[in-house]
Design a protein around this motif. Structure first.
Motif, PDB file in Angstrom:
ATOM      1  N   GLU A  99       0.607  -1.131   0.191  1.00 53.52           N
ATOM      2  CA  GLU A  99       0.093   0.151  -0.317  1.00 53.52           C
ATOM      3  C   GLU A  99       1.043   1.749   0.000  1.00 53.52           C
ATOM      4  O   GLU A  99       0.497   2.438  -1.048  1.00 53.52           O
ATOM      5  CB  GLU A  99      -0.742   0.378   1.062  1.00 53.52           C
ATOM      6  CG  GLU A  99      -1.844  -1.035   1.322  1.00 53.52           C
ATOM      7  CD  GLU A  99      -1.749  -2.404   1.269  1.00 53.52           C
ATOM      8  OE1 GLU A  99      -1.984  -3.303   1.450  1.00 53.52           O
ATOM      9  OE2 GLU A  99      -0.441  -2.140   2.441  1.00 53.52           O
ATOM     10  N   SER A 103       0.892   3.948  -2.959  1.00 52.31           N
ATOM     11  CA  SER A 103       1.014   5.709  -2.636  1.00 52.31           C
ATOM     12  C   SER A 103       2.013   6.259  -3.461  1.00 52.31           C
ATOM     13  O   SER A 103       1.368   7.290  -3.896  1.00 52.31           O
ATOM     14  CB  SER A 103       0.485   5.959  -1.201  1.00 52.31           C
ATOM     15  OG  SER A 103       1.982   5.466  -0.420  1.00 52.31           O
ATOM     16  N   THR A 187       5.646  12.496   1.374  1.00 48.95           N
ATOM     17  CA  THR A 187       3.927  11.660   1.291  1.00 48.95           C
ATOM     18  C   THR A 187       4.546  10.834   2.896  1.00 48.95           C
ATOM     19  O   THR A 187       5.386  10.917   3.234  1.00 48.95           O
ATOM     20  CB  THR A 187       3.495  10.752  -0.211  1.00 48.95           C
ATOM     21  OG1 THR A 187       4.568   9.394   0.483  1.00 48.95           O
ATOM     22  CG2 THR A 187       4.342  11.086  -1.403  1.00 48.95           C
TER      23      THR A 187
END
Length: 216
Positions: A99, A103, A187
């Protein structure tokens, strides 16, 4: 680790550290192929491990270079030329999740250069050679950067070529890209995306894996 041990081949709850990293890349939806750069004497062993553990996205295992930048460049040159983005992942971060990988790639698709990061918890101080404190940094503005670090292919290759030609040592690929004047966007990373550097890290990583298993 000491003793000349290759930490990437050490078992982490029964599975080599590197294979756990590659398995996360294997399960990431936005990863199309994997190129592994490693020591020449371990090319065959790692290729066999990839086959044994079903890392089908691993297209090539190539000899690494004399530095991090050189190794990444050698791997980048082997990637499919149609790839618009290249992601660089430390083999020693076996707890990275599919994940998180997806992302960061999604972010790089929008901005061209992205990497995950987490806030720094400790107070960081700059020190002089004699050990005296020269400056205390503002912790609120500091981030610990992780991998994968994802860039447009042409920017990453140009950045690596630049530092290699100038003989500049960089500790991550963001640093090489930043030297070209490119903006890297951070991020949200994962606290558990730790890097295996010492024996204590292996102990902590196994505890995190056990906790994950109990939660599923």
């Amino acid at each position: 680790m000491g003793g000349g041990t290759n930490k990437l081949l050490l078992p982490l709850d029964g599975i080599p550290v590197l294979i756990r990293t590659l398995d996360a890349l294997q399960r990431a939806e936005r990863v199309d192929e994997i190129i592994v750069a490693t020591r020449e004497e371990e090319l065959v062993e790692i290729a066999q491990l990839c086959h044994t553990y079903g890392i089908t996205k691993c297209k090539k295992v190539v000899r690494g270079g004399e530095s991090r930048a050189h190794s990444v460049m050698l791997a980048a040159l082997e990637a499919d030329k149609s790839m618009e983005l290249l992601a660089v992942q430390d083999g020693a971060r076996p707890l990275v999740t599919p994940e998180l990988i997806d992302s960061v790639i999604a972010a790089a698709t929008r901005c061209g250069a992205a990497a995950p990061a987490v806030p720094v918890k400790d107070t960081i101080k700059c020190v002089r050679e004699d050990g005296a404190v020269a400056q205390t940094l503002d912790r609120s503005a500091l981030r610990a950067v992780q991998t994968p670090q994802v860039f447009t292919a042409d920017v990453l290759k140009a950045a690596l070529q630049s530092v290699l030609e100038q003989g500049i040592e960089v500790t991550d690929d963001c640093g090489a890209v930043e030297r070209l004047g490119k903006v890297v966007f951070l991020t949200e990373g994962e606290e558990t995306n730790l890097k295996i550097t010492t024996p204590a890290d292996l102990v902590l990583a196994e505890a995190i894996l056990k906790d994950r298993e109990e939660r599923t």
